[in-house]
Scaffold this active site. Structure first.
Site, PDB file in Angstrom:
ATOM      1  N   ASP A 191     -59.121  46.643  61.678  1.00  0.00           N
ATOM      2  CA  ASP A 191     -59.393  45.554  60.741  1.00  0.00           C
ATOM      3  C   ASP A 191     -60.900  45.293  60.693  1.00  0.00           C
ATOM      4  OD1 ASP A 191     -59.130  42.745  59.484  1.00  0.00           O
ATOM      5  OD2 ASP A 191     -57.039  43.332  59.681  1.00  0.00           O
ATOM      6  N   HIS A 215     -60.935  37.862  59.252  1.00  0.00           N
ATOM      7  CA  HIS A 215     -59.621  38.413  58.943  1.00  0.00           C
ATOM      8  C   HIS A 215     -58.962  39.055  60.165  1.00  0.00           C
ATOM      9  CE1 HIS A 215     -56.777  41.301  57.015  1.00  0.00           C
ATOM     10  NE2 HIS A 215     -56.675  40.379  56.084  1.00  0.00           N
ATOM     11  N   SER A 260     -51.173  40.735  54.564  1.00  0.00           N
ATOM     12  CA  SER A 260     -51.961  40.870  55.795  1.00  0.00           C
ATOM     13  C   SER A 260     -51.457  39.942  56.873  1.00  0.00           C
ATOM     14  CB  SER A 260     -53.436  40.531  55.529  1.00  0.00           C
ATOM     15  OG  SER A 260     -54.165  41.631  55.080  1.00  0.00           O
TER      16      SER A 260
END
Length: 437
Positions: free
Chosen positions: A139, A169, A366
């Site tokens: 990621d 994120h 996600s």
């Protein structure tokens, strides 16, 4: 060079706008640009790369040796022709775009988040213990040293230095997988489980296929039987592409080659379906049959029954409680191959860890993906005890999780859009369940 990225709703999914932007950066079939060179399996990669560097002046940006053999480099038209002519080269592929999937309204708090409760990994008063199956988060990196996470540096494929999250994120994904049960912030599906940060997306959430392959290559080199013993990889990212049913060898897809070889080493990949609101057949790695692809459901109260209010956290479009999320990609119910690697998890208004040791609320596939990643870790090992997935191949693990989800999909526990409550030909899968691990 084409890119992957993460950001707000209009940016995070691999939308038409994102695809158009990626296309503007695409390299011509025979022109200069960024390429991934894949060698034949029998080639000595180190020697071959050195030879190409001498003969053609190639300067690799990234080199691969575990998931596949080869390198990524910017090549002129002449260099590209020389590389393609080399008998040790299996194929050369233009670098392609990938992106993370999620959007970010802020919400602070300290709780067992609704998504973790909805899949049975926690209640308002109890939570799971850790898994001793180690997990790689491929990621934007992870905030190393975050007090809520047991995270170590893995690989930075963007630049030199540690795989530190400068976007948020990856830390959010990590929190849903394994935020500690330490009396503050949030708890994850498998609290305290060891995580490895693998940074393939930059501070803007952008990256490239070559960087993603770099991450997969590192994970493969540190998989089962190695000191790090990584068993599960979480990929809340994606970009345009397709499955060729030949592990990327027919359509020259280096990421598919890498994932297939990594899966063969015993690593289970859990990936986001994407936020286009369309079939994930044109979104990779979601389209690859070797991975467990996660769609998103809407949940607002952490429980079944559809009695909560709308899942609303602007700018998320929200959605009615216990329905399929409108933004989520999906499989086709008539495509048995797609169906066989699809599962659902909560993906709307998910509270998890964030940068500066804080928390935020995000929506997207996600956010659904790490709920399943944590469940795979628990299925492998729960607080040191071998689980039903222990000793199984990644394909068998995918079947176990999907069968377990189906077995818990009673009318009262399902959602509008699951196979018991279909939405036309759209297949979102049964809702992941972690209560039995």
């Amino acid at each position: 060079m084409n890119r992957f990225s993460v950001g707000l709703l209009a940016v995070l999914a691999f939308t038409g706008a994102a695809a158009a932007g990626a296309g503007s950066k695409a390299v011509a079939a025979g022109g200069s640009g960024s390429y991934i060179v894949v060698y034949a399996d029998t080639v000595d990669a180190t020697a071959k790369t050195a030879a190409l560097a001498r003969a053609a002046g190639v300067s690799p940006k990234l080199e691969y040796s575990a998931a596949l053999k080869g390198f990524a480099a910017d090549l002129t038209a002449a260099q590209l022709a020389a590389v393609r002519a080399d008998p040790g080269v299996a194929f050369v592929s233009p670098d392609q775009p990938v992106e993370a999937v999620g959007f970010v309204p802020l919400k602070s708090g300290e709780t067992a988040p609704t998504g973790v409760r909805r899949i049975g990994a926690a209640t308002t008063t109890t939570t799971h213990t850790l898994s001793k199956a180690r997990v790689a988060v491929i990621d934007t990196g992870i905030q190393l040293g975050h007090p809520d996470l047991n995270a170590s540096n893995g690989k930075n494929c963007i630049s030199s230095g540690k795989a530190i999250d400068d976007n948020g994120h990856g830390t959010h994904v990590a929190g849903t997988i394994a935020a500690k049960n330490n009396g503050s912030r949030v708890v994850g599906v498998a609290p305290g489980t060891k995580l490895f940060a693998v940074k393939v997306l930059n501070s803007g959430g952008s990256g490239s296929t070559s960087q993603v392959v770099c991450g997969i290559d590192w994970v493969t080199a540190h998989g089962p039987g190695t000191r790090k013993n990584i068993r599960v990889a979480s990929m809340s990212l994606g970009g345009g592409g397709a499955n060729d049913n030949n592990c990327g060898h027919s359509n020259s897809d280096p990421m598919h080659v890498a994932i297939c070889n990594s899966v063969a080493k015993g690593i289970t990949y859990v990936v986001a379906a994407g936020n286009n609101g369309t079939n994930f057949s044109t979104f990779v790695p979601a389209a690859y049959p070797e991975v467990l692809t996660v769609t998103a459901s809407a949940d607002s109260d952490g429980g079944p029954g559809g009695t909560g209010g709308p899942a609303s956290c602007p700018p998320s479009p929200g959605g009615a409680d216990d329905t399929s999320a409108g933004f989520s990609n999906y499989a086709s119910s008539s495509d048995a191959a797609q169906v066989a690697h699809t599962i659902a998890a909560p993906g709307t208004c998910i509270l998890s860890d964030w940068l500066s040791s804080g928390t935020r609320t995000i929506s997207g596939t996600s956010m659904a993906t790490p709920h399943v990643t944590g469940t795979v870790a628990l299925c492998l090992n729960d607080n040191g005890a071998a689980g039903p997935c222990n000793g199984k191949t990644p394909a068998q693990i995918i079947s176990i999780l999907r069968a377990n989800a189906a077995s818990h999909a009673t009318p009262a526990n399902g959602f509008a859009g699951d196979p018991n409550h279909p939405t036309g030909s759209r297949y979102y899968g049964f809702l992941n369940d972690a209560s039995t691990y």
